[in-house]
Design an enzyme around this catalytic site. Structure first.
Site, PDB file in Angstrom:
ATOM      1  N   PRO B 128       0.037  -1.255   5.921  1.00  0.00           N
ATOM      2  CA  PRO B 128       0.948  -2.152   5.355  1.00  0.00           C
ATOM      3  C   PRO B 128       2.003  -1.596   4.249  1.00  0.00           C
ATOM      4  CG  PRO B 128      -1.232  -2.888   5.505  1.00  0.00           C
ATOM      5  CD  PRO B 128      -1.380  -1.386   5.870  1.00  0.00           C
ATOM      6  N   GLY B 130       4.407  -2.580   0.847  1.00  0.00           N
ATOM      7  CA  GLY B 130       5.015  -3.389  -0.067  1.00  0.00           C
ATOM      8  C   GLY B 130       6.425  -2.906  -0.372  1.00  0.00           C
ATOM      9  N   SER B 134       2.721   3.132  -4.339  1.00  0.00           N
ATOM     10  CA  SER B 134       1.072   3.416  -4.609  1.00  0.00           C
ATOM     11  C   SER B 134       1.174   4.997  -5.439  1.00  0.00           C
ATOM     12  CB  SER B 134       0.559   3.704  -3.214  1.00  0.00           C
ATOM     13  OG  SER B 134      -0.803   4.334  -3.202  1.00  0.00           O
ATOM     14  N   ARG B 211      -5.206  -4.909  -6.615  1.00  0.00           N
ATOM     15  CA  ARG B 211      -5.998  -5.454  -7.971  1.00  0.00           C
ATOM     16  C   ARG B 211      -5.170  -4.917  -9.123  1.00  0.00           C
ATOM     17  NH1 ARG B 211     -10.601  -7.511  -6.642  1.00  0.00           N
ATOM     18  NH2 ARG B 211     -11.322  -8.117  -8.507  1.00  0.00           N
ATOM     19  N   PHE B 264      -8.949  -4.206   5.190  1.00  0.00           N
ATOM     20  CA  PHE B 264      -9.624  -5.488   5.916  1.00  0.00           C
ATOM     21  C   PHE B 264      -8.551  -6.321   6.646  1.00  0.00           C
ATOM     22  CE2 PHE B 264     -12.997  -5.285   2.261  1.00  0.00           C
ATOM     23  CZ  PHE B 264     -13.679  -3.990   2.861  1.00  0.00           C
ATOM     24  N   VAL B 266      -4.178  -7.629   6.445  1.00  0.00           N
ATOM     25  CA  VAL B 266      -2.699  -7.528   5.723  1.00  0.00           C
ATOM     26  C   VAL B 266      -2.477  -8.975   5.166  1.00  0.00           C
ATOM     27  CG1 VAL B 266      -0.222  -7.297   6.441  1.00  0.00           C
ATOM     28  CG2 VAL B 266      -1.776  -5.979   8.041  1.00  0.00           C
ATOM     29  N   ARG B 388       9.522  11.012 -15.317  1.00  0.00           N
ATOM     30  CA  ARG B 388       8.776  11.670 -14.393  1.00  0.00           C
ATOM     31  C   ARG B 388       9.577  12.730 -13.617  1.00  0.00           C
ATOM     32  NH1 ARG B 388       4.385   9.962 -10.413  1.00  0.00           N
ATOM     33  NH2 ARG B 388       6.199   8.560  -9.805  1.00  0.00           N
ATOM     34  N   TYR B 449      -5.154   5.057 -20.635  1.00  0.00           N
ATOM     35  CA  TYR B 449      -4.298   5.120 -19.787  1.00  0.00           C
ATOM     36  C   TYR B 449      -3.771   6.904 -20.415  1.00  0.00           C
ATOM     37  CZ  TYR B 449      -0.040   5.082 -17.256  1.00  0.00           C
ATOM     38  OH  TYR B 449       1.297   4.956 -16.005  1.00  0.00           O
TER      39      TYR B 449
END
Lengths: 528, 528
Positions: B128, B130, B134, B211, B264, B266, B388, B449
């Site tokens: 999947p 979006g 990531s 999350r 688990f 979509v 970056r 961070y």
């Protein structure tokens, strides 16, 4: 086992709360003259023989010591079920078929682990038992085809393991009851702030296992929101969770343990966020013209970010019967709908929040009634279950049930559940009194808590089961949840299946199958 | 696919952000003269041939229509991986071995369900996708022993399904990117309030699957705290969750789907709590004498119940380099440590909260610097990833990583991760600049961070992997989490295994095995 409740009643009967004469008159008008419906005497109970595999029994003795393997009738009866009205009706009628074969009292996480090993080896079911306050059939000790069943009384796991003042977190053992946990934390200057009606007899482990929610949830949060870490003994090993307040390290497995009701493992430690003991505690009452007006005010307040520590609203019927003041149930009320607001914290924080809430509730049509009734509510807030015993003794059927939904659905849910209960009991020839309050609020919705009373029929158990079924069907048909804070146990399983659907049920089964391959953990609860 | 990011860079290169000359001078002092390290040209890429079972391919065409089954090089390259620095280094070097065999564009939940059926039947892996943001290796399209791999680009699931103004909840389709979701909600007078750095290109489904946590999490909460409902297509059927804001109906399965990263099922719809569009938005800055002083102030404020919408604190190094103002990176800073506080809401609410926060931060030693720098921070807060790219073009290795812990452990975690990164890169002959800020706060803890820069070695991928491993080992050794808001993907799996232990891993495997028996769902991510 000093803290154990009476075998057929709530709590310690020495703390029995009487219903005022005015309330009895009201009940007589509604249900006819009271009659005696006492519990059978303890002496008349006939327990099924304890039937554990002898190897298991001797292994339990070896691990726990003789004093912590109890086979006597008193211990077995005291651990027979929880304290729902059906549980009480059964045991008051002499039904002790759900008694465990033995009561085990582990003293540590390691004891629990060893007991689980023995149980898995000898196929003995294990029912974890905190304070015994389940009202959903979560504690009936049944063999479910296994060779025996033991109750694991967690009372000896009663330590404050650690307290981190800087982070405001404490690790508590699962067997600590509410008051003892608060006492240990108070000695360090802290409070947990979790005060469900069952507070005096419920345990930390039970709060976690059932996703409990307390009367101060608006300020301190639900119990599941307080938990930052868990230690769980399972038949395949120990699970320790809680590396940070929140994270993105995959699914939040804490939220899978919370609400697992002993079916996935035995919770032995819970790490919770704590707060400094409040300098100030103020409880006040407000009157709103109607339940709808009060409910809109609660919604607006919450969505505006104003959260008193406590906020509750009784409907017209509950307000009229004055249930907020147990000592005056049945006496004249203030009319309209009563709201309780409470503030706990530092003087400055309470002053700031109280001023803002007071201003907004006034704008929203509330009439401030002062602190007297609010304090009475706070003083009597753990008494409800004692009143139930008194009513059950005298021919009245009484029970509570609860649900939750989003704000836009509160009206429909309220009407639908109320009328389902009323119709079911009327159809059985026993018109009911149905009272309701909003007990917990969220930005997006709220919970509804119903109290139901009717004249007992000859078989009050069957009578209530019909009403409960009608109410539960109404909740699911309304798109609401089958339980906001009482959990699933055995009683709510059919509706849980509808609520989470077949894929949801499959997920619960998969987890259960993996962590409990022998099926020994509280068999029959939670998983449809 | 207008919204797709550039194949080898973040976002839309037309929005390229340049680093000021002062920053280049600083970097030259630290890392030596810049050199050109460009990406290979698109034309030089050699994709592995698309190798799907022909029956699967024709079934995809039948279900989705020809225009939604993409086999062209551009589509396959654009869906090859996410946007971590390792992902960028690989593709800049011409490595497209993780390209999917095809890109599928379902238009509905039902399309997704049918695609999963086809994939299960023909043993085709499904990734999947979006917005493709990531940074943990969650999107590499790998066959893992199956017969092929397709990427499911969710972009066509871009509707606001429903909006409930009274409850303040909206149901959004999973493929909606952040800005589009905000636009649809704003048209109705609402905001979601979720603004991670990836906001411009990340999707609603991705926020849920990982999350995510946004820069305004102090006020609006983490994404997982915003979610009240989910609709998920799995190979064994559809899972619909969300009967109430919270309940006690067993484990909270929403929290098992949140963070499941496509392993688990979509996610096709997410129901979230929303807020009225704020009348006022104010961002201010404060100076504290040290990171420790600023951190203590954040903790105190949060534990006192004062939560600005935004609150962030840079350490001395990050403050000195002025990273809070991308247009002035490298220019002179104010010294000490910079804190950003932001307030959003009605005038009254902002005034009330701002007054209380200002009073308390002043008492806690903060010096108010006004709104100018705060507004600059807000204006530039999505620019980081563009910088970056510019650095990667000119011989600088740059990446971020993050973690979280309880307040009492923040110091130890900070030192340990910082020194692990510094040692690893120094040992490789490339001394690093390591900057840090506290990006999210809780009553009980906070997240850290880190931004890391060093001169690129000939194999910058291997160079970074060593530093990343050292940092990750330090996090787990400190008892912290491997990720506060970036998720697990492939990159964090070894540390997740340590964080949740063998029982935790077994639980994830059990759920995976049950809902995805053929193992087609994003194989290789999340589950150790």
């Amino acid at each position: 086992m000093a803290d154990l409740m009476h075998w057929s009643r709530w709590g310690n009967p020495a703390h029995r709360t009487e219903l005022p004469e005015s309330a009895w008159k009201l009940l007589e008008l509604a249900f006819g003259p009271p009659r005696e419906t006492p519990a059978v005497p303890f002496e008349s109970l006939t327990l099924p023989p304890s039937a554990l595999p002898p190897e298991a029994l001797s292994a339990f003795h070896e691990v726990l010591g003789d004093g912590n393997v109890l086979l006597d009738d008193a211990a077995r009866v005291q651990h027979t079920r929880g304290k729902s009205t059906p549980d009480l009706l059964k045991i008051r009628g002499g039904d002790v078929t759900d008694a465990p074969d033995a009561v085990l009292r582990p003293g540590s996480h390691s004891d629990v682990t060893k007991v689980l090993e023995i149980c898995a080896e000898h196929r003995v079911a294990v029912v974890p038992f905190g304070g015994g306050t389940s009202v959903v059939g979560g504690l009936a000790a049944r063999r479910n085809g296994l060779s025996g069943v033991v109750t694991l009384d967690m009372a000896r796991l009663d330590r404050l393991v650690s307290l981190d003042k800087l982070a405001g977190v404490a690790t508590l053992e699962a067997g600590l009851l509410g008051p003892h946990a608060e006492e240990l934390l108070a000695a360090e200057g802290f409070t947990l702030g979790h005060f469900p009606q069952s507070f005096e007899y419920a345990s930390i482990g039970g709060f976690a296992a059932t996703r409990s929610s307390g009367q101060a949830s608006s300020g301190y949060g639900r119990f599941d929101a307080m938990v930052v870490g868990l230690k769980v003994a399972t038949p395949i090993g120990t699970l320790v969770l809680g590396s940070a307040p929140s994270n993105a390290a995959g699914p939040d497995l804490r939220q899978l343990v919370l609400g697992s009701e002993g079916a996935f493992g035995v919770i032995t430690e819970v790490t919770v966020r704590i707060h400094p003991v409040p300098d100030v505690r103020i409880y006040e009452t407000w009157r709103f013209g109607s339940f709808t007006a009060g409910r809109d005010a609660m919604r607006k307040l919450t969505q505006d970010g104003l959260r008193p520590t406590v906020i509750r609203l009784s409907d017209e019927a509950e307000t009229a019967i004055n249930l907020a003041k147990p000592s005056e149930v049945g006496s004249s009320s203030t009319g309209g709908c009563l709201m309780v607001t409470g503030y706990e914290g530092t003087e400055e924080r309470v002053a700031r929040l109280r001023a803002a809430v007071t201003a907004e509730l006034t704008v929203l049509g509330g009439e401030a009634l002062g602190a007297e009734d609010g304090q009475q509510w706070a003083d009597g807030r753990f008494h409800g279950p004692y009143l139930r015993d008194v009513l059950l003794d005298r021919g009245v059927l009484v029970e509570t049930l609860e649900t939750a939904t989003f704000w836009s659905n509160v009206d429909a849910l309220y009407s639908s559940v109320k009328s389902a209960i009323e119709s079911s009991l009327s159809d059985q020839g026993t018109p009911a009194i149905v009272l309701c309050h909003i007990s917990h609020v969220y930005e997006t919705g709220a919970s509804l808590y119903f109290t139901v009373a009717a004249r007992q029929l000859d078989n009050p158990l069957a009578q209530w089961e019909k009403a409960k079924q009608a109410a539960s069907d109404a909740m699911i048909a309304s798109g609401a949840t089958i339980t906001h804070h009482h959990a699933i146990g055995r009683d709510h399983k059919p509706w849980l299946a509808q609520e989470i659907g077949p894929v949801g049920v499959d997920i619960l089964r998969a987890v259960k199958g993996r962590v409990d391959p022998a099926g020994i953990l509280n068999p029959g609860v939670l998983i449809p």
